[in-house]
Design an enzyme around this catalytic site. Structure first.
Site, PDB file in Angstrom:
ATOM      1  N   HIS A 184       0.829  -1.217   0.000  1.00 30.26           N
ATOM      2  CA  HIS A 184       0.000   0.000   0.000  1.00 30.26           C
ATOM      3  C   HIS A 184       0.860   1.262   0.000  1.00 30.26           C
ATOM      4  O   HIS A 184       0.425   2.302   0.478  1.00 30.26           O
ATOM      5  CB  HIS A 184      -0.948   0.047   1.205  1.00 30.26           C
ATOM      6  CG  HIS A 184      -1.663  -1.238   1.469  1.00 30.26           C
ATOM      7  ND1 HIS A 184      -2.926  -1.495   1.002  1.00 30.26           N
ATOM      8  CD2 HIS A 184      -1.274  -2.356   2.134  1.00 30.26           C
ATOM      9  CE1 HIS A 184      -3.306  -2.706   1.392  1.00 30.26           C
ATOM     10  NE2 HIS A 184      -2.310  -3.263   2.059  1.00 30.26           N
ATOM     11  N   SER A 305      13.471  20.929 -17.308  1.00 25.94           N
ATOM     12  CA  SER A 305      12.244  21.706 -17.445  1.00 25.94           C
ATOM     13  C   SER A 305      12.556  22.943 -18.262  1.00 25.94           C
ATOM     14  O   SER A 305      13.642  23.522 -18.142  1.00 25.94           O
ATOM     15  CB  SER A 305      11.734  22.106 -16.063  1.00 25.94           C
ATOM     16  OG  SER A 305      10.939  23.274 -16.159  1.00 25.94           O
ATOM     17  N   LYS A 311      15.135  21.414 -12.271  1.00 26.21           N
ATOM     18  CA  LYS A 311      14.419  20.150 -12.460  1.00 26.21           C
ATOM     19  C   LYS A 311      15.215  19.101 -13.224  1.00 26.21           C
ATOM     20  O   LYS A 311      15.922  19.399 -14.173  1.00 26.21           O
ATOM     21  CB  LYS A 311      13.103  20.393 -13.224  1.00 26.21           C
ATOM     22  CG  LYS A 311      12.053  21.165 -12.469  1.00 26.21           C
ATOM     23  CD  LYS A 311      11.577  20.466 -11.201  1.00 26.21           C
ATOM     24  CE  LYS A 311      10.776  19.222 -11.476  1.00 26.21           C
ATOM     25  NZ  LYS A 311       9.492  19.509 -12.096  1.00 26.21           N
ATOM     26  N   GLU A 318       7.979   7.999 -17.295  1.00 24.77           N
ATOM     27  CA  GLU A 318       6.611   8.524 -17.410  1.00 24.77           C
ATOM     28  C   GLU A 318       6.014   8.170 -18.760  1.00 24.77           C
ATOM     29  O   GLU A 318       4.841   7.816 -18.868  1.00 24.77           O
ATOM     30  CB  GLU A 318       6.613  10.044 -17.248  1.00 24.77           C
ATOM     31  CG  GLU A 318       6.806  10.506 -15.817  1.00 24.77           C
ATOM     32  CD  GLU A 318       6.893  12.025 -15.729  1.00 24.77           C
ATOM     33  OE1 GLU A 318       6.097  12.597 -15.001  1.00 24.77           O
ATOM     34  OE2 GLU A 318       7.758  12.628 -16.402  1.00 24.77           O
TER      35      GLU A 318
END
Ligand code: ARG
Length: 499
Positions: A184, A305, A311, A318
């Site tokens: 979880h 970024s 970043k 992704e």
């Protein structure tokens, strides 16, 4: 390949006769309309029905199939030796043109099968008109697709192997490292990082056997099924199968041209591979976040970024996660295409290829880049060690201590749960409890109680098959090293079959 479907017409076209007897050039789309039709196809229909942009990548397989078909026709007495030789030569010339990207596609080429036949005829003359004897595009296309899949599934298998090996090397490299295991996404119990990595090796092994299984089931030769009923020529189908390396031939011509189960099975296997890669990606994204910092992804596999200079984004995992939806979609598209089809061949089935090819490409790219990510993943042992110090990862050990002292597990669960709660309010770990405090919670706690609260103890007590004990994991590492080493070298890449 240079010219697209609507590329310039550079070949002298074959001729046909109009209703009035005038000779006019024969386009590929007319090859399937001789005699029965007075008018050429509407331009809209030509464009709408064409599959060439998608199926041209099958050319290697189409030509392989045609070469075998010609030899089978000769054996059946349907071609003379000279005719067969001319056709084989023509097919080989066409193959060279296609490989060297100088095949003159015509605007009217409906699919790769018609394009090849048209060009053989242009190169070798009227004998080209005999190529399609005793064959239909319906059995031809399913043959091509099976040949394509045979190659590409083998390639996928070897890519799965590569990714397994990448995990195995990381598992070996960090053999002693303990991490918090999660359920979880909550800290649960300590496990070996190697154990965690080997979980992926197991998943990928199932993928590999699924892919192999699909490849075995589709390895059946359909030529000779004709349009649906078989062929009027005494084609020695076993001979064709042998030429093409098929261990079996289809036994029902109707099923032979209707069956696309193997496309569905392949897409199913590919969808599950993507599910696995997507879960891996999710883990890499979470683990590389500043909040976790369990791993660092290689700089050159990350992106920046456009606005925020600090970043380092995990766009690659992704995108794997994102592309998973696309591959699931392809499986659903194919199943939906098939569900309403009466036997046997229906043109709807032409819609099988775009999803299949895209899924194959997506999985191949995702496997390649995942292997690179795992190979060069940097494990942050420092943060992992810090992460082990909180989260009551050893609470179960304390409960099992009580069980060893004769307490029923459910009762022990309650006792330790209460201890955890009191530790939380006092902001200490279980190991911060005094023997007296433990004894108040249960008289079964002896002075040695806290000695069970070590990470290696917790790990090594899981000493059963499948457990995370160091001994068990070492055995698994050995097992996989032997298994993955004994795999034969990577099979040859299929020739130029993309795009
Ligand atoms: N291009 C078709 C396909 O991919 C094969 C052609 C069969 N066409 C036909 N009218 N029987 O399925």
């Amino acid at each position: 390949m240079t010219s697209g479907k609507r590329g310039p017409r550079r070949t002298p076209p074959a001729t046909t006769r109009t209703a009035r007897g005038r000779a006019k050039p024969m386009a590929a789309s007319s090859q399937a309309r001789t005699g029965r039709f007075t008018d050429p196809p509407h331009e809209l229909v030509e464009r709408f029905t064409a599959s060439l942009p998608v199926d041209r990548r099958l050319f290697e397989y189409d030509i392989l199939g045609s070469l075998a078909h010609c030899r089978t026709l000769e054996r059946a007495g349907a071609l003379t030796r000279a005719e067969c030789r001319a056709l084989l030569r023509g097919l080989e010339r066409v193959r060279t043109e296609l490989r060297e990207q100088r095949f003159p596609f015509a605007a009217s080429d409906e699919d790769i099968h018609m394009a090849v036949e048209r060009r053989v005829t242009a190169l070798e003359g009227p004998v080209g008109g005999k190529l399609h004897t005793g064959r239909s595009r319906n059995d031809q296309v399913t043959l091509d697709l099976r040949l394509y899949l045979r190659d590409h599934l083998r390639m996928a298998e070897s890519q799965l192997r590569d990714l397994q090996r990448a995990f195995l090397r990381q598992a070996r490299r960090h053999a002693g490292v303990i991490i918090p295991g999660y359920t979880h996404l909550q800290r649960a119990q300590p496990v070996l990082l190697a154990h965690h990595f080997l979980a992926y090796v197991e998943m990928l092994e199932r993928d590999r056997t699924r892919v192999r299984d699909a490849g075995t089931r589709l390895n059946v030769m359909p030529l000779g099924s004709g349009a649906l009923a078989g062929s009027n020529y005494p084609l020695d189908r076993a001979f064709t199968a042998k030429l093409l390396g098929f261990p079996a031939i289809t036994q029902n011509s109707i099923d032979g041209v209707s069956d696309r189960d193997y496309v569905a099975e392949t897409l199913g296997a590919l969808a599950i591979i993507m599910a696995h890669l997507s879960r891996l990606s999710e883990e890499l994204i979470v683990w590389s976040s500043q909040e976790f910092s369990f791993v660092d992804l290689p700089d050159d596999l990350c992106t920046g970024s456009s606005m925020m200079p600090q970043k380092k984004n995990p766009d690659v995992p992704e995108l794997i996660r994102g592309k998973t939806g696309r591959v699931y979609g392809h499986l659903l598209a194919l199943l939906t295409t098939l569900k309403g089809l009466p036997l046997s061949y229906n043109r709807d089935m032409q819609e099988d290829k775009a999803p299949l090819f895209d899924a194959m490409d997506t999985v191949a790219d995702s496997l390649t880049i995942s292997a690179e990510l795992i190979r060069r993943l940097r494990v942050r042992r420092d943060t992992l060690a810090r992460a082990m110090s909180s989260g009551f990862l050893l609470a179960t050990e304390l409960a099992d201590y009580l069980v060893r002292k004769g307490v029923a597990f459910r009762e022990a669960h309650g006792i330790v749960g209460r201890l955890v709660r009191s530790c939380m309010t006092r902001n200490i770990d279980l190991s911060g409890l005094s023997p007296a405090q433990l004894k108040t919670a249960s008289p079964h706690f002896a002075d040695d109680a806290l000695s069970c609260l070590t990470l290696t103890g917790a790990i090594d007590r899981k000493n059963l098959i499948g457990g995370t004990a160091r001994r068990q994991v070492a055995r698994q590492l050995k097992h996989w090293e032997a298994r993955l080493a004994s795999t034969p070298a990577r099979p040859p890449r299929p020739a130029r079959s993309r795009g």
